[in-house]
Design a protein around this motif. Sequence first.
Motif, PDB file in Angstrom:
ATOM      1  N   GLN A 190       0.816  -1.212   0.000  1.00 50.81           N
ATOM      2  CA  GLN A 190       0.000   0.000   0.000  1.00 50.81           C
ATOM      3  C   GLN A 190       0.849   1.262   0.000  1.00 50.81           C
ATOM      4  N   ASP A 237     -10.172  -1.612   6.440  1.00 56.52           N
ATOM      5  CA  ASP A 237      -9.451  -1.038   5.301  1.00 56.52           C
ATOM      6  C   ASP A 237     -10.191  -1.401   4.013  1.00 56.52           C
ATOM      7  N   ARG A 281      -9.484  -0.935   1.082  1.00 59.02           N
ATOM      8  CA  ARG A 281      -8.600  -1.286  -0.023  1.00 59.02           C
ATOM      9  C   ARG A 281      -8.181  -2.751   0.005  1.00 59.02           C
ATOM     10  N   ASP A 288      -5.866  -1.629  -4.896  1.00 57.57           N
ATOM     11  CA  ASP A 288      -6.551  -2.531  -3.984  1.00 57.57           C
ATOM     12  C   ASP A 288      -5.700  -3.790  -3.819  1.00 57.57           C
TER      13      ASP A 288
END
Length: 260
Positions: free
Chosen positions: A27, A57, A59, A34
């Motif tokens: 990340q 999260d 993502r 993603d």
Amino acid sequence: MAAPRTLVAIATYNEIENLPTLVDAVQSALPEADVLVVDDASPDGTGRWADERARCDPRVEVLHRAGKLGLGSATFAAMRRAIDGGYDVVCTLDADWSHPPDRLPDLVAALARADVAIGSRYAAGGAIEGWPWRRHVMSRVVNVAAKGLLRLPVRDSSGAFRAYRVEKLRGLDFGSMRSSGYAYLEEILWRLKRLGASFAETPITFTERRAGASKINRGEASAAAGLLLRLGAQEWLGPAAAPFGDRKQPSAEADGSRST
């Protein structure tokens, strides 16, 4: 120009010691991407940690599978998710920190000139750290065999650190893939080559896993060698070799440390 919508897929089995820091690093490298964790029912809590991360999260997404169904089939599941989810790019990397997540932007950028970008140990500037000489020899043999038998135009066909243009993956018949285990790495390049895909290689330094145990075994290596021979027969002999090359390979466990 907007950044491509990117999915980073990580196949896991017993990687609780590596996955938390790896997701953070992914990340950090690709903040807009993603992350999809494909977990094969890890008994060490890897999947449970991923669920907890996903709850806080947006993502992060987790795909749970019933057992050790194979690294190849885990990757195919991630590719289908990328196709169905409308992503532009899907990246793959091992779960054990053997691939440098900070090089993910380089892989994605390389797709501006190719359909598949490979984080290459054997391109100029690439390197391997921490391997015994036997593994170096095995890796070289596999890559020379894949280049000759499958006529692959790349130096490193057996590493999992890659980025794919999702549009090109739409042309694949995943049901026709012969390997659900590690040999998918060579097979998918071969099938994409036959679809007219172009390739780029970006040098990386590959390092031995940080923690946990590798799951590579002789049975999987033998199955991979057999598959290369069968696909090579199809590559050189064409339709006449189809029955020889149409044997489905047994599945192997998903593993964050495959590369040969």
